[in-house]
Structure formats: structure tokens, C-alpha cells
Design a protein around this motif. Structure first.
Motif, PDB file in Angstrom:
ATOM      1  N   ILE A 151     -48.262  97.001  58.096  1.00  0.00           N
ATOM      2  CA  ILE A 151     -48.562  96.521  56.748  1.00  0.00           C
ATOM      3  C   ILE A 151     -49.763  95.568  56.766  1.00  0.00           C
ATOM      4  N   ALA A 152     -49.839  94.742  57.802  1.00  0.00           N
ATOM      5  CA  ALA A 152     -50.907  93.745  57.900  1.00  0.00           C
ATOM      6  C   ALA A 152     -52.291  94.375  57.963  1.00  0.00           C
ATOM      7  N   LYS A 153     -52.396  95.570  58.534  1.00  0.00           N
ATOM      8  CA  LYS A 153     -53.697  96.210  58.722  1.00  0.00           C
ATOM      9  C   LYS A 153     -54.475  96.369  57.427  1.00  0.00           C
ATOM     10  N   GLN A 154     -53.792  96.642  56.333  1.00  0.00           N
ATOM     11  CA  GLN A 154     -54.485  96.867  55.061  1.00  0.00           C
ATOM     12  C   GLN A 154     -55.093  95.588  54.486  1.00  0.00           C
ATOM     13  N   PHE A 155     -54.701  94.431  55.022  1.00  0.00           N
ATOM     14  CA  PHE A 155     -55.237  93.153  54.548  1.00  0.00           C
ATOM     15  C   PHE A 155     -56.270  92.559  55.510  1.00  0.00           C
ATOM     16  N   GLN A 156     -56.562  93.261  56.603  1.00  0.00           N
ATOM     17  CA  GLN A 156     -57.437  92.708  57.638  1.00  0.00           C
ATOM     18  C   GLN A 156     -58.901  93.105  57.493  1.00  0.00           C
ATOM     19  N   LEU A 157     -59.232  93.806  56.422  1.00  0.00           N
ATOM     20  CA  LEU A 157     -60.616  94.208  56.198  1.00  0.00           C
ATOM     21  C   LEU A 157     -61.470  92.997  55.839  1.00  0.00           C
ATOM     22  N   LYS A 158     -62.745  93.042  56.227  1.00  0.00           N
ATOM     23  CA  LYS A 158     -63.656  91.935  55.919  1.00  0.00           C
ATOM     24  C   LYS A 158     -63.824  91.838  54.404  1.00  0.00           C
ATOM     25  N   PRO A 159     -63.632  90.646  53.840  1.00  0.00           N
ATOM     26  CA  PRO A 159     -63.760  90.497  52.375  1.00  0.00           C
ATOM     27  C   PRO A 159     -65.213  90.639  51.933  1.00  0.00           C
ATOM     28  N   PRO A 160     -65.445  90.942  50.659  1.00  0.00           N
ATOM     29  CA  PRO A 160     -66.806  91.064  50.156  1.00  0.00           C
ATOM     30  C   PRO A 160     -67.560  89.744  50.284  1.00  0.00           C
ATOM     31  N   LEU A 161     -68.886  89.820  50.376  1.00  0.00           N
ATOM     32  CA  LEU A 161     -69.696  88.618  50.451  1.00  0.00           C
ATOM     33  C   LEU A 161     -69.518  87.784  49.186  1.00  0.00           C
ATOM     34  N   LYS A 162     -69.442  86.478  49.383  1.00  0.00           N
ATOM     35  CA  LYS A 162     -69.303  85.587  48.240  1.00  0.00           C
ATOM     36  C   LYS A 162     -70.676  85.204  47.705  1.00  0.00           C
ATOM     37  N   HIS A 163     -70.725  84.908  46.423  1.00  0.00           N
ATOM     38  CA  HIS A 163     -71.965  84.445  45.830  1.00  0.00           C
ATOM     39  C   HIS A 163     -72.059  82.924  45.970  1.00  0.00           C
ATOM     40  N   LYS A 164     -73.197  82.400  45.611  1.00  0.00           N
ATOM     41  CA  LYS A 164     -73.427  80.962  45.727  1.00  0.00           C
ATOM     42  C   LYS A 164     -72.340  80.184  44.996  1.00  0.00           C
ATOM     43  N   VAL A 165     -71.919  79.053  45.581  1.00  0.00           N
ATOM     44  CA  VAL A 165     -70.863  78.237  45.000  1.00  0.00           C
ATOM     45  C   VAL A 165     -71.309  77.670  43.651  1.00  0.00           C
ATOM     46  N   SER A 166     -70.437  77.713  42.660  1.00  0.00           N
ATOM     47  CA  SER A 166     -70.767  77.250  41.314  1.00  0.00           C
ATOM     48  C   SER A 166     -70.741  75.734  41.225  1.00  0.00           C
ATOM     49  N   GLU A 167     -71.366  75.208  40.152  1.00  0.00           N
ATOM     50  CA  GLU A 167     -71.378  73.771  39.909  1.00  0.00           C
ATOM     51  C   GLU A 167     -69.964  73.250  39.674  1.00  0.00           C
ATOM     52  N   ILE A 168     -69.142  74.064  39.025  1.00  0.00           N
ATOM     53  CA  ILE A 168     -67.752  73.665  38.770  1.00  0.00           C
ATOM     54  C   ILE A 168     -67.003  73.456  40.081  1.00  0.00           C
ATOM     55  N   SER A 169     -67.205  74.384  41.022  1.00  0.00           N
ATOM     56  CA  SER A 169     -66.547  74.272  42.328  1.00  0.00           C
ATOM     57  C   SER A 169     -67.031  73.049  43.083  1.00  0.00           C
ATOM     58  N   LEU A 170     -68.335  72.783  43.007  1.00  0.00           N
ATOM     59  CA  LEU A 170     -68.904  71.627  43.706  1.00  0.00           C
ATOM     60  C   LEU A 170     -68.364  70.322  43.120  1.00  0.00           C
ATOM     61  N   ASN A 171     -68.248  70.267  41.813  1.00  0.00           N
ATOM     62  CA  ASN A 171     -67.709  69.067  41.161  1.00  0.00           C
ATOM     63  C   ASN A 171     -66.244  68.847  41.528  1.00  0.00           C
ATOM     64  N   PHE A 172     -65.494  69.947  41.598  1.00  0.00           N
ATOM     65  CA  PHE A 172     -64.080  69.857  41.957  1.00  0.00           C
ATOM     66  C   PHE A 172     -63.931  69.371  43.400  1.00  0.00           C
ATOM     67  N   GLU A 173     -64.777  69.886  44.284  1.00  0.00           N
ATOM     68  CA  GLU A 173     -64.722  69.460  45.684  1.00  0.00           C
ATOM     69  C   GLU A 173     -65.078  67.983  45.806  1.00  0.00           C
ATOM     70  N   SER A 174     -66.009  67.528  44.986  1.00  0.00           N
ATOM     71  CA  SER A 174     -66.395  66.118  44.998  1.00  0.00           C
ATOM     72  C   SER A 174     -65.203  65.227  44.659  1.00  0.00           C
ATOM     73  N   LYS A 175     -64.388  65.683  43.720  1.00  0.00           N
ATOM     74  CA  LYS A 175     -63.189  64.922  43.341  1.00  0.00           C
ATOM     75  C   LYS A 175     -62.162  64.927  44.474  1.00  0.00           C
ATOM     76  N   LEU A 176     -62.019  66.079  45.143  1.00  0.00           N
ATOM     77  CA  LEU A 176     -61.098  66.160  46.279  1.00  0.00           C
ATOM     78  C   LEU A 176     -61.567  65.258  47.420  1.00  0.00           C
ATOM     79  N   LYS A 177     -62.881  65.166  47.585  1.00  0.00           N
ATOM     80  CA  LYS A 177     -63.454  64.320  48.637  1.00  0.00           C
ATOM     81  C   LYS A 177     -63.022  62.864  48.442  1.00  0.00           C
ATOM     82  N   LYS A 178     -63.012  62.407  47.195  1.00  0.00           N
ATOM     83  CA  LYS A 178     -62.622  61.033  46.904  1.00  0.00           C
ATOM     84  C   LYS A 178     -61.153  60.787  47.223  1.00  0.00           C
ATOM     85  N   VAL A 179     -60.351  61.842  47.113  1.00  0.00           N
ATOM     86  CA  VAL A 179     -58.914  61.717  47.385  1.00  0.00           C
ATOM     87  C   VAL A 179     -58.623  61.740  48.881  1.00  0.00           C
TER      88      VAL A 179
END
Length: 202
Positions: A151-179
Motif C-alpha cells: 500500500i505504501a508504494k503508491q504514496f512514495q512517488l516524488k511530489p510535484p515541484l512546488k512554486h515560490k512560497v507565498s507572502e501569506i506563508s512567509l508571514n505565518f512562518e514569521s509568527k511561528l518564529k516568534k513562538v
């Protein structure tokens, strides 16, 4: 570094620390997690395993194979550590995360989630830190859901390339950094940057 106490000491005394899983890296500005490895708990009948972050994919694969089980996500090189996979992956990996233990930027040992699927205390936090590139905390231990090999084999494929990280994600990470790292102890290592470049379409 082979114990939690030693890792905590390095974090408390450190500045601009980079996390690495490469055994030959002994530079002071790096926290080397490679010697903190091994299985903490393994319940084949419940499809759950808890691993120290320095455990290599090769080691994990060998252990699981003895029970006809496997990791249900893409790992790439067998020489990578499970901590590196956690730090550089995305949703395709976080689906398998049940819990995580970390050392935050204050040197405190924190646990989120649990070893069994029905224990969901802190479950979201253990997923939020996936893909954080070692910039928020030092991951020391990870609990994962595993699957039978067929069953695991079907989930082991390389995922698609991700696009550049969004501003929303960067802002959220900044908040996590403070925590999790209010003093700014952790910074991204070249090791994690190289892995990110292989997964991201910049």
C-alpha cells in the motif's frame, strides 16, 4: 551530540545555529543530529513508529521491511535522516505525522501529538512545523504512521515541484518564529536549502 541534555545545552549557548544530519560536520555553528538516532518505539500491529531525528531512511527501511511495512511518502536518498525529511517536506509527508518532540529556541523540550493515531493532542502543531527548514526549532523525535509495503508504494512517488512560497506563508512562518524561536537562534542550513531547491520551482 548523543543526548537530549547535550542538544539542549548547545541550543541555550548557541547563536545562529544550523541543523545538520551529516556525520562529518563538526563546526560549532552546526547542531549535528546524526548521532541522535534509533527507534524509540515501534508497534507493527498498530502501524506506528517513533524515531529519533538522526535516524537514516536506510535504517528505517530495513527495520520496517522485516515486518513487511514501509514509509508512505517520498524520501529520495536513503542516506537522508528522518529529521531532514521532516524539515524539507510538505503535505504529502505531514499526512503521516502523528507527533513530534522538539527543542525550541529557549532550549526547552516540548512534545506535540502522540504515538497512536487516536491521540490528537497537539496534532496540528506537529504538522505545522513540517517543512520549516530548521528555522523554528530542533526536531529531536518524530512519530509516524506507516503502512504495509504494497500500500505504501503508491504514496512514495516524488511530489510535484512546488512554486515560490507565498507572502501569506512567509508571514505565518514569521509568527511561528516568534513562538518557537523568539531569540532567533536557528537559521536555515545550506543542507536544507539544497533540498528545498530540489523540491521548489523558484
Amino acid at each position: 551530540m548523543s543526548s537530549i541534555a547535550e542538544l539542549q545545552k548547545q541550543v541555550r549557548e548557541g547563536k545562529d545555529l544550523r541543523i545538520t544530519g551529516q556525520a562529518d560536520n563538526t563546526d560549532k555553528e552546526f547542531i549535528n543530529i546524526s548521532s541522535y538516532s534509533g527507534v524509540v518505539e515501534y508497534f507493527p500491529e498498530e502501524l506506528v513508529i517513533t524515531l529519533k531525528a538522526g535516524t537514516t531512511i536506510q535504517e528505517i527501511t530495513n527495520i520496517l521491511a522485516a515486518y513487511g511495512q514501509a514509509l508512505p511518502f517520498f524520501t529520495g536518498s536513503l542516506e537522508k535522516t528522518i529529521g531532514a525529511i521532516y524539515a524539507t517536506s510538505g503535505p504529502e509527508f505531514s499526512d503521516s505525522v502523528l507527533g513530534v518532540q522538539i527543542i525550541n529556541g529557549k532550549g526547552e523540550l516540548l512534545n506535540f501529538g502522540g504515538q497512536v493515531m487516536k491521540n490528537v493532542a497537539g496534532y496540528d502543531v506537529s504538522k505545522l512545523l513540517v517543512g520549516s527548514m530548521g528555522r523554528l526549532a530542533l526536531v529531536t523525535q518524530i512519530s509516524l504512521k506507516i503502512l504495509p509495503q504494497r500500500i505504501a508504494k503508491q504514496f512514495q512517488l516524488k511530489p510535484p515541484l512546488k512554486h515560490k512560497v507565498s507572502e501569506i506563508s512567509l508571514n505565518f512562518e514569521s509568527k511561528l518564529k516568534k513562538v518557537f524561536d523568539p531569540y532567533g537562534i536557528f537559521i536555515r542550513s545550506e543542507e536544507h536549502t539544497s533540498e528545498l531547491q530540489s523540491r521548489t520551482n523558484l
